[in-house]
Design a protein around this motif. Structure first.
Motif, PDB file in Angstrom:
ATOM      1  N   UNK A 265       0.996  -1.360  -0.050  1.00  0.00           N
ATOM      2  CA  UNK A 265      -0.156  -0.070  -0.148  1.00  0.00           C
ATOM      3  C   UNK A 265       0.936   1.277   0.033  1.00  0.00           C
ATOM      4  N   UNK A 266       2.045   1.229  -0.726  1.00  0.00           N
ATOM      5  CA  UNK A 266       2.622   2.494  -0.845  1.00  0.00           C
ATOM      6  C   UNK A 266       1.977   3.643  -1.900  1.00  0.00           C
ATOM      7  N   UNK A 267       2.410   4.607  -1.792  1.00  0.00           N
ATOM      8  CA  UNK A 267       1.656   5.650  -2.428  1.00  0.00           C
ATOM      9  C   UNK A 267       2.414   6.086  -3.668  1.00  0.00           C
ATOM     10  N   UNK A 268       3.582   5.368  -3.895  1.00  0.00           N
ATOM     11  CA  UNK A 268       4.368   5.794  -5.270  1.00  0.00           C
ATOM     12  C   UNK A 268       4.750   4.364  -5.668  1.00  0.00           C
ATOM     13  N   UNK A 269       5.883   4.034  -5.634  1.00  0.00           N
ATOM     14  CA  UNK A 269       6.837   2.975  -6.219  1.00  0.00           C
ATOM     15  C   UNK A 269       6.952   1.726  -5.052  1.00  0.00           C
ATOM     16  N   UNK A 270       6.807   0.493  -5.472  1.00  0.00           N
ATOM     17  CA  UNK A 270       7.250  -0.465  -4.465  1.00  0.00           C
ATOM     18  C   UNK A 270       8.582  -0.350  -4.111  1.00  0.00           C
ATOM     19  N   UNK A 271       9.248  -0.934  -5.147  1.00  0.00           N
ATOM     20  CA  UNK A 271      10.985  -0.926  -5.305  1.00  0.00           C
ATOM     21  C   UNK A 271      11.488  -0.040  -6.350  1.00  0.00           C
ATOM     22  N   UNK A 294       4.169   2.826  -9.559  1.00  0.00           N
ATOM     23  CA  UNK A 294       4.262   1.750 -10.292  1.00  0.00           C
ATOM     24  C   UNK A 294       5.181   0.489  -9.266  1.00  0.00           C
ATOM     25  N   UNK A 295       4.951  -0.538  -9.574  1.00  0.00           N
ATOM     26  CA  UNK A 295       5.479  -1.609  -8.762  1.00  0.00           C
ATOM     27  C   UNK A 295       6.905  -1.530  -8.695  1.00  0.00           C
ATOM     28  N   UNK A 328       6.313  -2.245 -14.396  1.00  0.00           N
ATOM     29  CA  UNK A 328       7.617  -1.821 -14.071  1.00  0.00           C
ATOM     30  C   UNK A 328       7.790  -0.477 -15.000  1.00  0.00           C
ATOM     31  N   UNK A 329       8.687   0.228 -14.730  1.00  0.00           N
ATOM     32  CA  UNK A 329       9.304   1.458 -15.604  1.00  0.00           C
ATOM     33  C   UNK A 329      10.775   1.287 -15.432  1.00  0.00           C
ATOM     34  N   UNK A 350      -1.807  -1.566 -17.629  1.00  0.00           N
ATOM     35  CA  UNK A 350      -0.339  -1.822 -16.850  1.00  0.00           C
ATOM     36  C   UNK A 350       0.544  -2.259 -18.233  1.00  0.00           C
ATOM     37  N   UNK A 351       1.885  -1.910 -17.931  1.00  0.00           N
ATOM     38  CA  UNK A 351       2.849  -2.488 -19.011  1.00  0.00           C
ATOM     39  C   UNK A 351       4.218  -2.667 -18.107  1.00  0.00           C
TER      40      UNK A 351
END
Length: 432
Positions: A265-271, A294-295, A328-329, A350-351
């Motif tokens: 439940x992060x507001x931006x990216x996971x890792x 983004x994850x 993923x970005x 999602x891409x």
């Protein structure tokens, strides 16, 4: 800094005489410590027969730079007021089960625990007694694993944990060091980076960081766990980040390896990776919320690029929230290996995105690699549209030859979820 009140020498001598005088056999009886004021409790406490000053009360407020070794214990709650900094050549030891709460405060007043270059954090929790960082408003008490008044939607209530080391980074202009985001350059701490890939900032095991990521400026929040130039001599394993307003974990260069990390439940990216981090993230889960970005967001070196700046993420599960957030970005000419990844629950848009001409070049040069990806597609999504962005014709096969669309029941890739049974997310019944 810890506030210590000094009484006149004559008064101290009188109190010492009262506390420790008497018949010879009284020396075996517990003395009453009359100087039980270090933590704001002015009542006498039992010091176990010692007349040395002793800490009293169950709440301790910390602020400023720690200049001597300290141990924080599980019978107290520690409050962070502003930045609490583990200074150079100082070791902060945190016992299993200890609860640390960050006070609110915007911008420069945001609370955080900062391990400065040359300092060490020895935070070794256990699966049964994790070390918990949370917000002051959390009603969790010593001996508890979670409170009852906050949940995964309560984000940005304090700062986070920042560890700064002396391992190499790739900063703009090939500068050897940089100032970490979230700490003004005017502060005496906040530098990270150097020339020692084996640098040791301590041990972090079984810690849960919750409800952080407070805003310190426009588009600038503190991550749950920030790793700036941290060396591979540092041990980081079994970490959970919950409800952080910004990223879960962000690496800025360095060589540190991380094992068993969960972000929920992060507001931006996971890792999030930056500045030529060259370590490995092994066995991780990112569980998105409706506000997540983004994850995986991965940026390349900001100075000279080198083959030794490649990082690896392997055994990773990405769980969407049914929104259009990305898998993923991949940006700015990064060098990365992405292995054994399972993704499901994402939205139709999602891409896995190759972002920018420099990233397209690294993909063409086989410096961005994919292995054993499995994605459970949303309904009515075309598999040929999953890999997107900027790349040369034909280079999409570098992804599609190593990835497959599957039904959920056929998943064989991803993280070993059983190692996260100790987490707050598991306690709340989150499925992963």
């Amino acid at each position: 800094m810890k506030k210590i009140n000094f009484l006149p020498i004559i008064v101290l001598a009188a109190m010492f005489a009262v506390a420790c005088s008497g018949d010879d056999d009284s020396s075996s009886q517990p003395a009453t410590c009359s100087d039980g004021i270090q933590n704001g409790d002015e009542t006498g406490v039992d010091c176990g027969g010692s007349c040395e000053p002793c800490e009293a009360g169950s709440e301790v407020t910390k602020s400023g730079i720690l200049e001597e070794d300290e141990t924080w214990t599980a019978d107290k709650i520690y409050f962070l007021e502003g930045k609490v900094v583990v200074g150079e050549d100082v070791t902060l030891t945190i016992e299993p089960g200890t609860i640390i709460k960050g006070k609110p405060g915007q911008e420069s007043l945001a609370s955080a625990l900062v391990v400065d270059q040359g300092g060490k954090l020895m935070a070794e929790g256990t699966a049964d007694n994790p070390i918990i960082f949370t917000a002051e408003s959390d009603n969790i008490q010593p001996g508890e694993l979670y409170g009852t008044n906050l949940d995964q939607n309560d984000v940005g209530l304090w700062g986070g944990v920042i560890v700064l080391g002396k391992a190499p980074i790739s900063a703009p202009g090939d500068n050897e060091t940089a100032q970490i985001e979230g700490i003004p350059a005017s502060e005496s701490f906040g530098q990270y980076g150097g020339t020692d890939p084996e640098d040791n900032s301590g041990v972090i095991k079984y810690i849960s960081i919750r409800h952080g990521g407070i805003t310190i400026g426009q588009d600038n929040e503190i991550n749950g766990l920030t790793l700036g130039g941290v060396g591979r001599g540092t041990t980081i394993e079994n970490v959970e980040i919950v409800a952080n307003q910004d990223d879960g974990i962000e690496w800025f260069g360095g060589t540190v390896n991380v094992t068993n990390a969960l972000v929920w439940a992060q507001g931006d990216d996971g890792f999030d990776t930056d500045q030529g981090w060259s370590g490995t993230m092994d066995n991780g889960i990112v569980i998105m919320s409706s506000i997540s970005g983004t994850a995986l967001e991965m940026d390349g070196p900001e100075g000279t690029t080198g083959a030794d700046m490649t990082h690896t993420l392997k055994n990773i599960t990405l769980i969407g929230a049914g929104t259009t957030s990305g898998y993923a970005d991949l940006r700015d000419g990064l060098l990365v290996n992405l292995e054994n990844v399972l993704a499901y629950g994402f939205g139709a848009e999602a891409t896995v995105k190759i972002n920018g001409a420099d990233s397209a070049t690294e993909l063409a040069n086989d410096n961005i690699t994919f292995l054993d990806w499995q994605i459970v597609l949303p309904e009515n999504v075309n598999w040929e549209n999953i890999f997107a962005g900027d790349f040369e014709p034909g280079d999409d096969t570098k992804f599609y030859n190593n990835a497959e669309a599957i039904d959920a029941a056929d998943a064989t890739s991803g993280a070993n979820a059983s190692v996260f049974d100790w987490t707050y997310a598991a306690s709340m019944g989150v499925e992963f």
